[in-house]
Design a protein around this motif. Structure first.
Motif, PDB file in Angstrom:
ATOM      1  N   PRO A  98       1.833  10.206 -17.611  1.00  0.00           N
ATOM      2  CA  PRO A  98       1.567   9.751 -16.250  1.00  0.00           C
ATOM      3  C   PRO A  98       2.806   9.116 -15.640  1.00  0.00           C
ATOM      4  O   PRO A  98       3.273   8.076 -16.102  1.00  0.00           O
ATOM      5  CB  PRO A  98       0.473   8.710 -16.438  1.00  0.00           C
ATOM      6  N   GLY A  99       3.359   9.730 -14.642  1.00  0.00           N
ATOM      7  CA  GLY A  99       4.574   9.232 -14.020  1.00  0.00           C
ATOM      8  C   GLY A  99       4.340   8.892 -12.566  1.00  0.00           C
ATOM      9  O   GLY A  99       3.202   8.730 -12.115  1.00  0.00           O
ATOM     10  N   THR A 100       5.423   8.783 -11.825  1.00  0.00           N
ATOM     11  CA  THR A 100       5.363   8.430 -10.409  1.00  0.00           C
ATOM     12  C   THR A 100       5.837   9.619  -9.590  1.00  0.00           C
ATOM     13  O   THR A 100       6.993  10.045  -9.715  1.00  0.00           O
ATOM     14  CB  THR A 100       6.249   7.207 -10.109  1.00  0.00           C
ATOM     15  N   THR A 101       4.957  10.155  -8.776  1.00  0.00           N
ATOM     16  CA  THR A 101       5.242  11.334  -7.961  1.00  0.00           C
ATOM     17  C   THR A 101       5.205  10.967  -6.486  1.00  0.00           C
ATOM     18  O   THR A 101       4.294  10.262  -6.045  1.00  0.00           O
ATOM     19  CB  THR A 101       4.221  12.456  -8.239  1.00  0.00           C
ATOM     20  N   ILE A 102       6.194  11.445  -5.744  1.00  0.00           N
ATOM     21  CA  ILE A 102       6.194  11.285  -4.285  1.00  0.00           C
ATOM     22  C   ILE A 102       6.130  12.671  -3.659  1.00  0.00           C
ATOM     23  O   ILE A 102       6.914  13.561  -4.000  1.00  0.00           O
ATOM     24  CB  ILE A 102       7.449  10.547  -3.785  1.00  0.00           C
ATOM     25  N   ILE A 103       5.198  12.862  -2.735  1.00  0.00           N
ATOM     26  CA  ILE A 103       5.071  14.099  -1.984  1.00  0.00           C
ATOM     27  C   ILE A 103       5.280  13.783  -0.507  1.00  0.00           C
ATOM     28  O   ILE A 103       5.032  12.660  -0.065  1.00  0.00           O
ATOM     29  CB  ILE A 103       3.706  14.776  -2.203  1.00  0.00           C
ATOM     30  N   PRO A 104       5.760  14.748   0.289  1.00  0.00           N
ATOM     31  CA  PRO A 104       6.020  14.450   1.704  1.00  0.00           C
ATOM     32  C   PRO A 104       4.725  14.299   2.500  1.00  0.00           C
ATOM     33  O   PRO A 104       3.750  15.023   2.268  1.00  0.00           O
ATOM     34  CB  PRO A 104       6.812  15.675   2.178  1.00  0.00           C
ATOM     35  N   PRO A 151       0.813  -1.233   0.000  1.00  0.00           N
ATOM     36  CA  PRO A 151       0.000   0.000   0.000  1.00  0.00           C
ATOM     37  C   PRO A 151       0.839   1.274   0.000  1.00  0.00           C
ATOM     38  O   PRO A 151       0.350   2.335  -0.360  1.00  0.00           O
ATOM     39  CB  PRO A 151      -0.798  -0.115   1.297  1.00  0.00           C
ATOM     40  N   THR A 152       2.094   1.177   0.413  1.00  0.00           N
ATOM     41  CA  THR A 152       2.978   2.343   0.446  1.00  0.00           C
ATOM     42  C   THR A 152       4.350   1.940  -0.052  1.00  0.00           C
ATOM     43  O   THR A 152       4.738   0.765  -0.018  1.00  0.00           O
ATOM     44  CB  THR A 152       3.127   2.913   1.872  1.00  0.00           C
ATOM     45  N   ILE A 153       5.122   2.944  -0.486  1.00  0.00           N
ATOM     46  CA  ILE A 153       6.503   2.670  -0.901  1.00  0.00           C
ATOM     47  C   ILE A 153       7.322   2.195   0.291  1.00  0.00           C
ATOM     48  O   ILE A 153       8.148   1.291   0.167  1.00  0.00           O
ATOM     49  CB  ILE A 153       7.115   3.922  -1.543  1.00  0.00           C
ATOM     50  N   GLN A 154       7.099   2.787   1.451  1.00  0.00           N
ATOM     51  CA  GLN A 154       7.860   2.375   2.640  1.00  0.00           C
ATOM     52  C   GLN A 154       7.610   0.920   2.985  1.00  0.00           C
ATOM     53  O   GLN A 154       8.536   0.197   3.374  1.00  0.00           O
ATOM     54  CB  GLN A 154       7.511   3.266   3.832  1.00  0.00           C
ATOM     55  N   ALA A 155       6.372   0.457   2.838  1.00  0.00           N
ATOM     56  CA  ALA A 155       6.065  -0.953   3.112  1.00  0.00           C
ATOM     57  C   ALA A 155       6.836  -1.865   2.160  1.00  0.00           C
ATOM     58  O   ALA A 155       7.318  -2.930   2.546  1.00  0.00           O
ATOM     59  CB  ALA A 155       4.571  -1.207   2.996  1.00  0.00           C
ATOM     60  N   ALA A 156       6.969  -1.441   0.900  1.00  0.00           N
ATOM     61  CA  ALA A 156       7.738  -2.237  -0.061  1.00  0.00           C
ATOM     62  C   ALA A 156       9.212  -2.264   0.308  1.00  0.00           C
ATOM     63  O   ALA A 156       9.869  -3.313   0.227  1.00  0.00           O
ATOM     64  CB  ALA A 156       7.547  -1.665  -1.467  1.00  0.00           C
ATOM     65  N   VAL A 157       9.752  -1.114   0.725  1.00  0.00           N
ATOM     66  CA  VAL A 157      11.152  -1.056   1.159  1.00  0.00           C
ATOM     67  C   VAL A 157      11.365  -1.965   2.368  1.00  0.00           C
ATOM     68  O   VAL A 157      12.327  -2.733   2.433  1.00  0.00           O
ATOM     69  CB  VAL A 157      11.561   0.395   1.480  1.00  0.00           C
ATOM     70  N   ASN A 158      10.460  -1.892   3.323  1.00  0.00           N
ATOM     71  CA  ASN A 158      10.593  -2.707   4.539  1.00  0.00           C
ATOM     72  C   ASN A 158      10.550  -4.196   4.216  1.00  0.00           C
ATOM     73  O   ASN A 158      11.223  -5.006   4.861  1.00  0.00           O
ATOM     74  CB  ASN A 158       9.488  -2.352   5.525  1.00  0.00           C
ATOM     75  N   GLY A 159       9.767  -4.562   3.217  1.00  0.00           N
ATOM     76  CA  GLY A 159       9.614  -5.970   2.881  1.00  0.00           C
ATOM     77  C   GLY A 159      10.649  -6.502   1.914  1.00  0.00           C
ATOM     78  O   GLY A 159      10.714  -7.708   1.685  1.00  0.00           O
ATOM     79  N   ALA A 160      11.443  -5.626   1.340  1.00  0.00           N
ATOM     80  CA  ALA A 160      12.421  -6.047   0.333  1.00  0.00           C
ATOM     81  C   ALA A 160      13.648  -6.664   0.984  1.00  0.00           C
ATOM     82  O   ALA A 160      13.982  -6.363   2.136  1.00  0.00           O
ATOM     83  CB  ALA A 160      12.835  -4.848  -0.511  1.00  0.00           C
ATOM     84  N   ALA A 161      14.316  -7.511   0.221  1.00  0.00           N
ATOM     85  CA  ALA A 161      15.623  -8.022   0.620  1.00  0.00           C
ATOM     86  C   ALA A 161      16.704  -7.161  -0.003  1.00  0.00           C
ATOM     87  O   ALA A 161      16.493  -6.505  -1.029  1.00  0.00           O
ATOM     88  CB  ALA A 161      15.777  -9.472   0.166  1.00  0.00           C
ATOM     89  N   ALA A 162      17.873  -7.144   0.610  1.00  0.00           N
ATOM     90  CA  ALA A 162      18.993  -6.384   0.067  1.00  0.00           C
ATOM     91  C   ALA A 162      19.273  -6.835  -1.363  1.00  0.00           C
ATOM     92  O   ALA A 162      19.327  -8.030  -1.650  1.00  0.00           O
ATOM     93  CB  ALA A 162      20.233  -6.571   0.930  1.00  0.00           C
ATOM     94  N   SER A 197       4.522   1.825  -9.541  1.00  0.00           N
ATOM     95  CA  SER A 197       3.655   2.166 -10.657  1.00  0.00           C
ATOM     96  C   SER A 197       3.358   3.659 -10.690  1.00  0.00           C
ATOM     97  O   SER A 197       3.541   4.385  -9.704  1.00  0.00           O
ATOM     98  CB  SER A 197       2.331   1.391 -10.556  1.00  0.00           C
ATOM     99  N   ALA A 198       2.866   4.129 -11.835  1.00  0.00           N
ATOM    100  CA  ALA A 198       2.477   5.527 -11.983  1.00  0.00           C
ATOM    101  C   ALA A 198       1.406   5.889 -10.959  1.00  0.00           C
ATOM    102  O   ALA A 198       0.555   5.081 -10.603  1.00  0.00           O
ATOM    103  CB  ALA A 198       1.976   5.789 -13.401  1.00  0.00           C
ATOM    104  N   GLY A 199       1.477   7.116 -10.470  1.00  0.00           N
ATOM    105  CA  GLY A 199       0.529   7.593  -9.472  1.00  0.00           C
ATOM    106  C   GLY A 199       1.218   8.551  -8.526  1.00  0.00           C
ATOM    107  O   GLY A 199       2.419   8.821  -8.648  1.00  0.00           O
ATOM    108  N   THR A 200       0.474   9.069  -7.570  1.00  0.00           N
ATOM    109  CA  THR A 200       1.021   9.979  -6.570  1.00  0.00           C
ATOM    110  C   THR A 200       1.011   9.291  -5.214  1.00  0.00           C
ATOM    111  O   THR A 200      -0.024   8.771  -4.775  1.00  0.00           O
ATOM    112  CB  THR A 200       0.206  11.286  -6.505  1.00  0.00           C
ATOM    113  N   TYR A 201       2.165   9.302  -4.553  1.00  0.00           N
ATOM    114  CA  TYR A 201       2.346   8.614  -3.282  1.00  0.00           C
ATOM    115  C   TYR A 201       2.798   9.620  -2.238  1.00  0.00           C
ATOM    116  O   TYR A 201       3.648  10.465  -2.510  1.00  0.00           O
ATOM    117  CB  TYR A 201       3.395   7.509  -3.407  1.00  0.00           C
TER     118      TYR A 201
END
Length: 260
Positions: free
Chosen positions: A43-49, A1-12, A19-23
C-alpha cells in the motif's frame, strides 16, 4: 483533506508526509519543501490528476496553464519522493488511449519554466506512469537530481519524453524508463550526468542535444547505462549538435535498430 491544502499551509523548509492512499489533485508547489509519500508499491501513496487535459495545445508542455500537470514546481529546493503518479484517473475520460491507459495528465512532475528558473529539484523513488507528454521534466535551467525512479508509458505523441532536462547541470541516475517515445534526453545542457539508467521498449534510449552551447558549461557524461529492445526503428544512445563533446562510455545497447 488534500495534498494541496497541506502545501498551502506549510512553511518554507517543512516536510509534508502523505499517508498511504489515493489522492486526486493537480498540485502546485510554490515554496521550498519536501513532499514524501509512503512509496509506490502497495500500500503506497498514489496521486491521480483531478483535471483531464492531456493535449490542450501543440508545441508546449504547459499550454499556457491549460495542461493537466500532476505536480507543478514553482520554487527552489523542492524534494518529491516515494509516490506513484498515475496520469490515468479512472473517474475521467479523455479518449486518448496509450498502452491500455486513458491519459488524463499531460505532465507528471514538471518545473514551471514560465515562472522563472528554479534550482535544487530532487525527484526520487517515484513511479510516474500513463502520461501524455512529459513524465519528469526539469525545464527551467536550474540544477536537479532525478534518481531511482520508474517511468513508463509516456508516449502521447512524437514529442513525448519520459525524463527530460532543459539547460542546467544535474544528474539523471539509476532510473528505469520503459514504453516511452523518447526515454531520457536533454537539450542545451551545461553538464549532465546520465548514469546507470535502464531503458527498454522505447523509440529513443538516451540522448543529449545542443550540449554545452552556453557559457560556463561542462561536458555531459553518459556512462554505464543499459538500453535494450527498442521500438521498431529505435535508437540506443546518441548525441545531436554537441558544442562540447559528451563522453559516452561503459554502456550496453542491445536489440536496437541503431545502437550508438
Amino acid at each position: 483533506p488534500t495534498i494541496q491544502a497541506a502545501v498551502n499551509g506549510a512553511a518554507a523548509g517543512d516536510t509534508i508526509i502523505v499517508s498511504a492512499g489515493t489522492y486526486s489533485g493537480n498540485i502546485i508547489i510554490d515554496k521550498t519543501l519536501t513532499l514524501e509519500g509512503a512509496g509506490y508499491s502497495s500500500p503506497g501513496t498514489t496521486i491521480i490528476p483531478a483535471l483531464s487535459a492531456p493535449n490542450p495545445c501543440t508545441g508546449s508542455s504547459l499550454c499556457g496553464g491549460a495542461a493537466s500537470s500532476i505536480i507543478l514546481v514553482r520554487a527552489n529546493d523542492v524534494v518529491i519522493r516515494k509516490f506513484s503518479l498515475d496520469g490515468d484517473n479512472p473517474g475521467l475520460t479523455s479518449g486518448i488511449v496509450r498502452f491500455g491507459a486513458d491519459l488524463d495528465a499531460r505532465n507528471g512532475i514538471i518545473v514551471d519554466h514560465s515562472a522563472g528558473s528554479f534550482t535544487g529539484l530532487e525527484v526520487a523513488y517515484c513511479m510516474v506512469s500513463n502520461i501524455y507528454l512529459r513524465g519528469i521534466n526539469a525545464t527551467s535551467g536550474g540544477t536537479f537530481n532525478i534518481h531511482d525512479n520508474i517511468v513508463f508509458n509516456v508516449q502521447g505523441d512524437d514529442y513525448s519524453i519520459g525524463i527530460f532536462a532543459w539547460g542546467g547541470p544535474g544528474a539523471i541516475t539509476d532510473n528505469s524508463v520503459d514504453f516511452c517515445n523518447d526515454a531520457i534526453s536533454a537539450n542545451h545542457s551545461k553538464g549532465i550526468q546520465f548514469l546507470r539508467n535502464s531503458v527498454s521498449e522505447s523509440l529513443s534510449g538516451i540522448h543529449t542535444d545542443n550540449a554545452g552551447d552556453s557559457a560556463g558549461a561542462v561536458a555531459d557524461l553518459i556512462k554505464d547505462n543499459i538500453v535494450h529492445d527498442s521500438m521498431s526503428g529505435g535508437y540506443g544512445i546518441w548525441t545531436f549538435v554537441p558544442y562540447l563533446a559528451p563522453t559516452i562510455e561503459g554502456n550496453i545497447v542491445t536489440n536496437c535498430d541503431i545502437g550508438l
